[in-house]
Design a protein around this motif. Structure first.
Motif, PDB file in Angstrom:
ATOM      1  N   ILE A  18       0.978  -1.285   0.029  1.00 58.27           N
ATOM      2  CA  ILE A  18       0.015   0.154  -0.120  1.00 58.27           C
ATOM      3  C   ILE A  18       0.807   1.424   0.038  1.00 58.27           C
ATOM      4  O   ILE A  18       0.792   2.227  -0.658  1.00 58.27           O
ATOM      5  N   ALA A  19       1.810   1.263   1.136  1.00 57.63           N
ATOM      6  CA  ALA A  19       2.553   2.541   0.864  1.00 57.63           C
ATOM      7  C   ALA A  19       3.543   2.748  -0.384  1.00 57.63           C
ATOM      8  O   ALA A  19       3.616   3.871  -0.938  1.00 57.63           O
ATOM      9  N   ALA A  20       3.936   1.556  -1.049  1.00 56.29           N
ATOM     10  CA  ALA A  20       4.770   1.905  -2.259  1.00 56.29           C
ATOM     11  C   ALA A  20       3.946   2.172  -3.351  1.00 56.29           C
ATOM     12  O   ALA A  20       4.296   3.021  -4.104  1.00 56.29           O
ATOM     13  N   ALA A  21       2.561   1.629  -3.343  1.00 52.64           N
ATOM     14  CA  ALA A  21       1.687   2.072  -4.247  1.00 52.64           C
ATOM     15  C   ALA A  21       1.318   3.532  -4.176  1.00 52.64           C
ATOM     16  O   ALA A  21       1.037   4.192  -5.160  1.00 52.64           O
ATOM     17  N   GLU A  22       0.957   3.951  -2.843  1.00 50.93           N
ATOM     18  CA  GLU A  22       0.699   5.320  -2.904  1.00 50.93           C
ATOM     19  C   GLU A  22       1.957   6.186  -2.938  1.00 50.93           C
ATOM     20  O   GLU A  22       1.560   7.529  -3.361  1.00 50.93           O
ATOM     21  N   ARG A  23       2.955   5.606  -2.999  1.00 52.63           N
ATOM     22  CA  ARG A  23       4.213   6.544  -3.649  1.00 52.63           C
ATOM     23  C   ARG A  23       4.309   6.702  -4.964  1.00 52.63           C
ATOM     24  O   ARG A  23       5.201   7.386  -5.629  1.00 52.63           O
ATOM     25  N   GLY A  24       3.478   5.798  -5.703  1.00 55.46           N
ATOM     26  CA  GLY A  24       3.384   5.845  -6.998  1.00 55.46           C
ATOM     27  C   GLY A  24       4.169   4.637  -7.874  1.00 55.46           C
ATOM     28  O   GLY A  24       4.226   4.754  -9.040  1.00 55.46           O
ATOM     29  N   ALA A  25       4.629   3.767  -7.062  1.00 53.62           N
ATOM     30  CA  ALA A  25       5.207   2.595  -7.675  1.00 53.62           C
ATOM     31  C   ALA A  25       4.411   1.547  -8.232  1.00 53.62           C
ATOM     32  O   ALA A  25       3.127   1.483  -7.775  1.00 53.62           O
ATOM     33  N   CYS A 182      12.777  -3.721  -7.114  1.00 50.29           N
ATOM     34  CA  CYS A 182      13.070  -4.091  -5.793  1.00 50.29           C
ATOM     35  C   CYS A 182      12.263  -5.182  -5.258  1.00 50.29           C
ATOM     36  O   CYS A 182      10.941  -5.265  -5.867  1.00 50.29           O
ATOM     37  N   VAL A 183      12.559  -6.068  -4.318  1.00 49.35           N
ATOM     38  CA  VAL A 183      11.849  -6.881  -3.612  1.00 49.35           C
ATOM     39  C   VAL A 183      11.596  -6.750  -2.200  1.00 49.35           C
ATOM     40  O   VAL A 183      12.727  -6.499  -1.573  1.00 49.35           O
ATOM     41  N   VAL A 184      10.531  -6.872  -1.794  1.00 45.54           N
ATOM     42  CA  VAL A 184      10.184  -6.596  -0.238  1.00 45.54           C
ATOM     43  C   VAL A 184      10.014  -8.151   0.371  1.00 45.54           C
ATOM     44  O   VAL A 184       8.782  -8.423  -0.302  1.00 45.54           O
ATOM     45  N   ALA A 381      10.163   1.663  -2.913  1.00 41.76           N
ATOM     46  CA  ALA A 381       9.600   2.597  -4.009  1.00 41.76           C
ATOM     47  C   ALA A 381      10.602   3.697  -4.429  1.00 41.76           C
ATOM     48  O   ALA A 381      10.656   3.837  -5.710  1.00 41.76           O
ATOM     49  N   ASP A 382      11.034   4.262  -3.411  1.00 41.38           N
ATOM     50  CA  ASP A 382      12.026   5.262  -3.643  1.00 41.38           C
ATOM     51  C   ASP A 382      13.325   4.964  -4.537  1.00 41.38           C
ATOM     52  O   ASP A 382      13.619   5.199  -5.419  1.00 41.38           O
ATOM     53  N   GLU A 383      13.932   3.632  -4.124  1.00 39.69           N
ATOM     54  CA  GLU A 383      14.733   3.114  -4.664  1.00 39.69           C
ATOM     55  C   GLU A 383      14.443   2.964  -6.220  1.00 39.69           C
ATOM     56  O   GLU A 383      15.255   3.190  -7.117  1.00 39.69           O
TER      57      GLU A 383
END
Lengths: 539, 232
Positions: A18-25, A182-184, A381-383
């Motif tokens: 959710i955080a990554a998607a909200e960041r635009g990823a 990237c992989v989480v 997401a930033d990376e």
């Protein structure tokens, strides 16, 4: 090709996605089961946060966490998480989590080890309700899910950076390659290595930690396993701490009490285990609490006790034992949830963010999955936004994994891995459980190494590629063997007692030698290497 | 104890076959595990063992149960759930869950400025205990005639957000459940009967119909009865 691949769809995985998607990823969530079947749904007690300063303070939350961590919780991450806690609750509230309320405020209760009532909860369904709300939020954001995919390995590019993952499509039995920047990893803990002596879901087999270890990541503090004092005797189904909080008594078969029921989880677990070692049986007596109270507060537990143990807690004391509940150790990550491999992140129970140290405080795990899951998602997401996609080609490891799956079907079936797994759980519980000693631990390690050698004689009886649950369990068993070795090496080397780790041959805490994280990795030859990293001084 | 299991494998002939097994266990799940130690090909899902993850729902003698909380009886007939793709033996696909929840827009659409209070939380307390086990979906006879029906769990979850004081866009939520949704339910109550969490989707659907009425939407099935409709 995706910016961020999140592996696992429990609390940590969904928070990260959710955080990554909200960041635009562009995010893809890959998971072994359907998202809401993740173990987060089993968390009952609550999620810690200081919402108001009246009587409580963030500092008190930090202090409680550090104290419980017995020197191995890192002050910096503890501070970050405790300060972030209020934001986490507000965020969960804003997406629709139905926390229990008192008038128009979120209600809070006190859990073991907390100096104030600071656990927000949703009856005894806190994990369930948070997990489902996160899932709903992910659907709202149109996040893509690829479920029924079993993680095999992390793909590394020629420069050693993360390029994606390989998975087993559980339905088809085919190996698939999923590439991304990237992989989480948010794949959960490994307390199921204790088999029938664990409160965990069948799925908690540490697959992500195994994959990380094989990829060359460092893992840390694997010897710290929390045992819950009160699991039902024959099924290991958990009886919540709320029972003891409400006045349930611990007695042996002679009706004698032997411990302060409200002491910390590890103390109570040790006292119970000692009784059992002395040939006594241990019971949790709720009979005096009355039917109304039990029906109001512990209806699930009552039902499960009747089904599994044929005992109604209203009429008879429940036979219990301590059981492996939570694994504090995991993939070694820094303050930004980065592993030792570039582009690879980890969060939740599979990671060791040094938040829990040597013992986790009740109510801090749901907090961790949300706070640090989100952190991992944002960082990834930033990376990813500043990075090129990996080359779109078939990677060597994908071919190797396909060949590996095929090869598993050719192994001779001379040894039954299910029996071996059961045996391993049993000897781990007796020798690497609540009490440990050098001779016991070394005995288990010898057995484990023998089992490692025998793996190639443990073939499959189910020959079908389609949804072959025996195959899944066999690969899980391989992961369990791999990470249990790290657990045992960590426990043998740590010749002291601290938090959940208790050595009968070294019963004292030794800060001079062991105020340090045990870090384990595999060298190029696959040999386990270990070192200690001192805890950072508080600033 | 003896039980019968309806097994399925798409590439075997016959694809579906009834097997009889001897086994033991306090719960059906334990019994399935016990049988699997002897027949490794028997395929089923297992998870939390405590009735909360929702992965092990099956039908026993035609009625949906969670294998991990059901006590097996002599000669029980165990079958996979209905109306979702059978993958192998007792395992069914869960992919319909995501599709239905998305179509029902079962999430918080737009947060309102209102704070949830004790009373509002209690209104949706039961509904938010759903574990998405698909028991209700399998029990729903509407799927015999309408494969696109949103079905009980998705409608319960829609209601859970419609009734949530924190939801601003209630009308949009209702619009999402009109087609193949609230008016297609026959109110038979099967879903309510089989829900392992004691949720009452039938009632939630009635509540949604009430909201729909307040937003001026009519049950299209009534218009075919002439004077009951608004269009005459």
């Amino acid at each position: 090709m995706r910016d961020v691949i999140v592996v696992g769809a429990g609390g940590a995985g969904l928070s990260a996605a959710i955080a990554a998607a909200e960041r635009g990823a562009e995010v893809l969530v890959v998971a072994k089961t359907f998202p809401t079947q993740s173990q987060t749904c089993m968390a009952q007690g609550g999620i810690n946060a200081v919402l108001k300063q009246n009587g409580d303070s963030i500092n008190a939350h930090i202090e409680d966490t550090l104290k419980s961590g017995a020197g191995l919780a890192e002050p910096e991450i503890v501070k970050y998480v405790c300060e972030e806690a209020k934001n986490v609750i507000e965020w969960l509230d804003s997406i629709g989590t139905p926390f229990t309320r008192k008038k128009d405020e979120i209600a809070q209760r006190r859990l073991g080890g907390a100096s104030k009532p600071r656990a927000c909860y949703a009856q005894d369904f806190t994990g369930l309700k948070i997990l489902h709300t996160l899932y709903d939020r992910a659907l709202k954001l149109d996040i893509e899910f690829l479920t029924e995919r079993f993680l095999l390995n992390v793909i590394l590019d020629h420069n050693g950076e993360t390029a994606g993952i390989t998975v087993l499509n559980k339905t088809s039995g085919e190996v698939e390659q999923i590439l991304g920047k990237c992989v989480v990893l948010a794949t959960g803990g490994f307390a199921k290595v204790y088999g029938k002596f664990s409160t965990n879901s069948h799925q908690a087999t540490g697959d992500g930690i195994g994959a990380a270890l094989r990829a060359g990541c460092k893992i840390s503090n694997m010897e710290f396993v929390q045992f819950h004092p009160t699991a039902l005797y024959s099924s290991s189904v958990l009886i919540s701490e709320a029972a003891r909080g409400a006045g349930a008594k611990l007695i042996n078969q002679k009706g004698e009490r032997f411990v302060d029921e409200l002491a910390t989880r590890d103390e109570v677990a040790r006292a119970i285990f000692k009784e059992m070692e002395n040939g006594n049986e241990v019971f949790l007596d709720l009979t005096h609490l009355g039917e109304e109270f039990i029906e109001q507060n512990l209806p699930q537990e009552r039902r499960l006790a009747v089904i599994y143990e044929k005992q109604d807690p209203i009429k008879t004391p429940l036979k219990i034992k301590p059981a492996a509940h939570y694994t504090m150790g995991g993939i070694d990550v820094d303050l930004r949830m980065r592993t030792s491999i570039k582009g690879l992140y980890a969060a939740g129970e599979c990671a060791d963010a040094k938040l829990h140290g040597a013992n986790r405080l009740g109510g801090n795990s749901l907090l961790e999955v949300c706070a640090l899951g989100r952190k991992a998602g944002l960082e990834a997401a930033d990376e990813a936004s500043a990075k090129e996609f990996p080359k779109n080609r078939q990677y060597e490891i994908t071919k190797r994994d396909s060949a590996f799956i095929k090869a598993l079907f050719t192994l001779p079936n001379k040894i039954d891995f299910v029996k071996k797994r059961e045996f391993l759980g049993k000897i781990l519980y007796s020798n690497a459980g609540v009490f440990r000693s050098e001779s016991g631990l070394k005995g288990v390690l010898a057995e484990l190494r023998q089992t490692q050698k025998e793996l190639s004689f443990m073939g499959l009886k189910d020959r079908s590629l389609r949804y072959n649950t025996e195959l899944f369990e066999f690969i899980e068993f391989g992961n369990m063997i791999e990470i249990t070795e790290a657990l045992l090496v960590g426990a043998i080397n740590r010749t002291e007692s601290r938090g959940s780790h208790f050595r009968v041959d070294f019963p004292d805490r030794n800060d001079r030698s062991f105020l340090a994280h045990s870090v384990i990795w595999k060298n190029d030859e696959g040999v386990i290497c270990a070192e200690y990293r001192r805890v950072k001084e508080s600033t | 104890m003896k039980i019968r299991i309806r097994r399925y494998h798409p590439s075997f002939e016959p694809k579906v076959k009834l097997f009889e097994y001897e086994g033991e266990g306090s719960t059906l799940l334990e019994m399935l595990e016990n049988i699997k130690t002897k027949d490794r090909t028997l395929t089923f899902n297992k998870g939390c063992r405590s009735g909360i993850c929702g992965c092990c729902a099956v039908k026993v003698n035609g009625k949906e149960v969670l294998a991990c909380t059901y006590e097996p009886k002599e000669n029980d007939l165990v079958e996979p759930l209905s109306f979702s793709e059978n993958i192998r033996d007792l395992v069914c696909s869960a992919s319909h869950i995501e599709t239905l929840l998305k179509r029902a827009r079962a999430f918080l659409e737009k947060p309102s400025n209102k704070k949830q209070d004790e009373e509002n939380e209690k209104t949706i307390r039961k509904q938010t205990e759903c574990i998405l086990c698909s028991s209700c979906h399998s029990s729903c006879p509407v799927y015999e005639v309408n494969k696109n029906f949103l079905g009980p769990f998705a409608l319960t979850r829609s209601y859970r957000y419609v009734a949530d004081i924190r939801e601003e866009e209630k009308r949009e939520k209702i619009e999402a459940v009109l087609k193949d949704g609230i008016w297609d339910c026959t109110l038979c109550g099967n879903c309510t009967e089989v829900c392992p969490q004691g949720i009452d989707p039938k009632n939630d659907i009635l509540m949604l119909q009430g909201y729909a009425g307040r937003f001026g939407f009519q049950n299209p099935n009534l218009s075919s009865f002439g004077s009951f409709g608004l269009d005459f």
